[in-house]
Design a protein around this motif. Structure first.
Motif, PDB file in Angstrom:
ATOM      1  N   ARG A  42     -38.438  18.631  59.072  1.00  0.00           N
ATOM      2  CA  ARG A  42     -37.978  17.571  59.980  1.00  0.00           C
ATOM      3  C   ARG A  42     -36.605  17.095  59.528  1.00  0.00           C
ATOM      4  O   ARG A  42     -36.349  16.918  58.339  1.00  0.00           O
ATOM      5  CB  ARG A  42     -38.966  16.412  59.971  1.00  0.00           C
ATOM      6  N   THR A  43     -35.711  16.901  60.482  1.00  0.00           N
ATOM      7  CA  THR A  43     -34.372  16.392  60.190  1.00  0.00           C
ATOM      8  C   THR A  43     -34.414  14.879  60.021  1.00  0.00           C
ATOM      9  O   THR A  43     -35.491  14.278  59.952  1.00  0.00           O
ATOM     10  CB  THR A  43     -33.405  16.752  61.326  1.00  0.00           C
ATOM     11  N   SER A  44     -33.262  14.249  59.998  1.00  0.00           N
ATOM     12  CA  SER A  44     -33.196  12.793  59.871  1.00  0.00           C
ATOM     13  C   SER A  44     -33.657  12.086  61.137  1.00  0.00           C
ATOM     14  O   SER A  44     -33.779  10.855  61.147  1.00  0.00           O
ATOM     15  CB  SER A  44     -31.787  12.349  59.494  1.00  0.00           C
ATOM     16  N   HIS A  45     -33.928  12.819  62.215  1.00  0.00           N
ATOM     17  CA  HIS A  45     -34.592  12.236  63.385  1.00  0.00           C
ATOM     18  C   HIS A  45     -35.990  12.807  63.461  1.00  0.00           C
ATOM     19  O   HIS A  45     -36.194  14.015  63.353  1.00  0.00           O
ATOM     20  CB  HIS A  45     -33.832  12.527  64.677  1.00  0.00           C
ATOM     21  N   GLN A  46     -36.980  11.954  63.682  1.00  0.00           N
ATOM     22  CA  GLN A  46     -38.375  12.357  63.549  1.00  0.00           C
ATOM     23  C   GLN A  46     -38.803  13.442  64.532  1.00  0.00           C
ATOM     24  O   GLN A  46     -39.773  14.179  64.263  1.00  0.00           O
ATOM     25  CB  GLN A  46     -39.287  11.140  63.715  1.00  0.00           C
ATOM     26  N   ASP A  47     -38.113  13.586  65.661  1.00  0.00           N
ATOM     27  CA  ASP A  47     -38.532  14.569  66.659  1.00  0.00           C
ATOM     28  C   ASP A  47     -37.628  15.791  66.727  1.00  0.00           C
ATOM     29  O   ASP A  47     -37.726  16.588  67.663  1.00  0.00           O
ATOM     30  CB  ASP A  47     -38.601  13.910  68.051  1.00  0.00           C
ATOM     31  N   VAL A  48     -36.763  15.948  65.735  1.00  0.00           N
ATOM     32  CA  VAL A  48     -35.889  17.124  65.667  1.00  0.00           C
ATOM     33  C   VAL A  48     -36.136  17.833  64.346  1.00  0.00           C
ATOM     34  O   VAL A  48     -36.097  17.208  63.276  1.00  0.00           O
ATOM     35  CB  VAL A  48     -34.404  16.747  65.796  1.00  0.00           C
ATOM     36  N   PHE A  49     -36.373  19.124  64.430  1.00  0.00           N
ATOM     37  CA  PHE A  49     -36.639  19.955  63.268  1.00  0.00           C
ATOM     38  C   PHE A  49     -35.569  21.044  63.188  1.00  0.00           C
ATOM     39  O   PHE A  49     -34.840  21.290  64.147  1.00  0.00           O
ATOM     40  CB  PHE A  49     -38.037  20.595  63.377  1.00  0.00           C
ATOM     41  N   ALA A  50     -35.484  21.702  62.050  1.00  0.00           N
ATOM     42  CA  ALA A  50     -34.534  22.802  61.888  1.00  0.00           C
ATOM     43  C   ALA A  50     -35.168  23.884  61.031  1.00  0.00           C
ATOM     44  O   ALA A  50     -35.940  23.588  60.103  1.00  0.00           O
ATOM     45  CB  ALA A  50     -33.224  22.322  61.264  1.00  0.00           C
ATOM     46  N   ALA A  51     -34.829  25.139  61.321  1.00  0.00           N
ATOM     47  CA  ALA A  51     -35.390  26.260  60.571  1.00  0.00           C
ATOM     48  C   ALA A  51     -34.418  27.428  60.588  1.00  0.00           C
ATOM     49  O   ALA A  51     -33.550  27.533  61.459  1.00  0.00           O
ATOM     50  CB  ALA A  51     -36.740  26.689  61.165  1.00  0.00           C
ATOM     51  N   GLY A  52     -34.599  28.327  59.619  1.00  0.00           N
ATOM     52  CA  GLY A  52     -33.764  29.519  59.544  1.00  0.00           C
ATOM     53  C   GLY A  52     -32.464  29.259  58.812  1.00  0.00           C
ATOM     54  O   GLY A  52     -32.367  28.359  57.960  1.00  0.00           O
ATOM     55  N   ASP A  53     -31.446  30.061  59.142  1.00  0.00           N
ATOM     56  CA  ASP A  53     -30.153  29.999  58.456  1.00  0.00           C
ATOM     57  C   ASP A  53     -29.570  28.600  58.372  1.00  0.00           C
ATOM     58  O   ASP A  53     -28.882  28.263  57.411  1.00  0.00           O
ATOM     59  CB  ASP A  53     -29.115  30.864  59.203  1.00  0.00           C
ATOM     60  N   VAL A  54     -29.821  27.798  59.389  1.00  0.00           N
ATOM     61  CA  VAL A  54     -29.126  26.521  59.520  1.00  0.00           C
ATOM     62  C   VAL A  54     -29.772  25.408  58.708  1.00  0.00           C
ATOM     63  O   VAL A  54     -29.157  24.361  58.482  1.00  0.00           O
ATOM     64  CB  VAL A  54     -29.060  26.139  61.015  1.00  0.00           C
ATOM     65  N   ALA A  55     -30.989  25.612  58.231  1.00  0.00           N
ATOM     66  CA  ALA A  55     -31.752  24.539  57.588  1.00  0.00           C
ATOM     67  C   ALA A  55     -31.558  24.538  56.077  1.00  0.00           C
ATOM     68  O   ALA A  55     -31.658  25.575  55.424  1.00  0.00           O
ATOM     69  CB  ALA A  55     -33.230  24.675  57.915  1.00  0.00           C
TER      70      ALA A  55
END
Length: 411
Positions: free
Chosen positions: A275-288
């Motif tokens: 989970r990113t700094s916003h509770q409803d946005v996540f990140a995965a893969g190269d960018v995370a």
């Protein structure tokens, strides 16, 4: 309820979509990708797909009809340019918008550009996307059929060496231009880097070390060579640039999400659930950039396993799972008759020792990167089914006698 939206056309999005359905989520799922294809994975692009040894299906982790059969909408050729995390809205390049309940940013990375004159000449290639691979494959196959062709690869990292091996396997004349004392030296250290250098040299690839490119030389708008910083020129009909990649953090940046500094590898800052700094946005893969419980710092890993495992983990977190991501970095490479699998992570600035089990001469070995008698990474070369054993040593976090490591192969 608004859909879960997966932004990105790579393996992380495919695995996230697959996991959402496998875990029983029956709400709307939308995949948004700027490319004109269903989500695909990239390792074959520099290997068997590039050499036309496999068909196009090899790059797609899910069949084309899987998405329709599982009620997942794919919006291909759709570029997301804005993200309002507070209002849960994505904005696209054509002005349309899409509301979401939760969003996964799996936007990957982009090739680092070579900032010298001549990169706009015909015959100059980057290799990141499926379309890039299509174009480069046609060119090198045509040269192979004609029995001639000179390829200059700018960059001596994994992509550069895999492309070099593929081109040389097809019979082309290949020169690798690297800034390092040996290919992969910053990643593997001198001894293991020399192993890869020897493999390429034995297959007839010319390695130019400790150099940088001054410009690409053209004639009638087509590349004909590469001029180096010492004013020597390498003739080339094809130039492939592979000098690294940068994470695609644009959407996160405009949304005001937390990013990691360059000193920590950059990327989008996430917690253990991705989970990113916003509770409803996540990140995965190269960018995370993911906190590692094993190495005590965030890691951003640009390899297949990070996308494969990260997509699964993020999807489960969207459905309420709260387990921290604890996968070790893992990647693999195939070059000529050398196959390798690497797991772990090395902070070169802190120093390390390399301990080898097996035979470097025969190229059947496991190399360990050791700090303070503890294994932090391991690489199996032409020795298979060892990765889980290597992982156990890393995760165990205990001192391992050198003799035990040297006897690892065959034990």
């Amino acid at each position: 309820m608004e859909p879960i939206v997966l932004v990105g056309g790579g393996l992380a999005s495919a695995r996230a979509a697959e996991t959402l359905r496998a875990e029983g989520y029956d709400g709307d799922v939308v995949v948004v990708t700027a490319e004109a294809h269903h989500p695909y994975e990239r390792p074959p692009l520099s290997k068997d797909f590039l050499r036309a040894e496999s068909d196009r299906d090899v790059v797609f982790p899910l069949a084309d009809d899987w998405y329709d059969n599982h009620g997942v909408e794919v919006r291909a050729a759709t570029l997301a340019v804005g993200l309002d995390a507070a209002d849960h809205v994505l904005t696209f390049a054509d002005g349309r918008t899409l509301r979401y309940s939760q969003c996964l940013l799996a936007t990957g990375s982009s090739p680092r550009p070579l900032n010298v004159p001549g990169t706009d000449l015909s015959g100059v290639h980057y290799l990141r996307t499926l379309d890039d691979a299509d174009r480069l494959s046609r060119v090198i196959l045509d040269c192979s059929l004609e029995g001639a062709g000179r390829v200059a690869v700018v960059g001596d990292g994994w992509i550069g060496l895999e492309v070099a091996a593929s081109a040389r396997t097809l019979g082309l004349d290949v020169t690798v231009l690297g800034r390092n004392s040996a290919p992969l030296a910053p990643v593997l250290g001198a001894e293991m880097a020399q192993l890869f250098a020897d493999v390429h040299a034995e297959h007839g690839t010319r390695l130019v070390r400790d150099t940088s490119v001054a410009r690409l030389v053209g004639s009638e708008s087509r590349v004909v060579g590469v001029e180096l910083d010492d004013e020597t020129e390498v003739d080339a009909d094809i130039v492939v640039i592979g000098i690294g990649a940068t994470p695609n953090v644009g959407l996160a940046e405009v949304a005001g999400l937390d990013l990691r500094p360059g000193t920590q590898g950059g990327g989008i800052a996430v917690d253990g659930t991705l989970r990113t700094s916003h509770q409803d946005v996540f990140a995965a893969g190269d960018v995370a950039s993911v906190p590692s419980p094993h190495f005590g710092r965030p890691l951003r890993v640009e390899h297949w396993a990070a996308a494969n495992d990260g997509g699964v983990h993020a999807a489960r977190a969207m459905l309420g799972a709260d387990a921290p991501y604890d996968k070790l970095p893992f990647f693999f490479s195939d070059q000529y008759d050398l196959g390798m699998e690497y797991t772990g992570w090395v902070d070169a600035d802190r120093g390390y020792a390399v301990v080898v089990a097996g035979s470097v001469r025969k190229r059947e070995l496991v190399a360990f990167w050791v700090r303070d008698d503890r294994v932090v990474a391991g690489m199996a070369v032409n020795v298979w089914d060892q990765v889980d054993r290597i992982k156990d040593l890393i995760v165990g976090g205990h001192d391992v006698p050198r003799g035990e490591l040297e006897d690892f192969v065959g034990s």
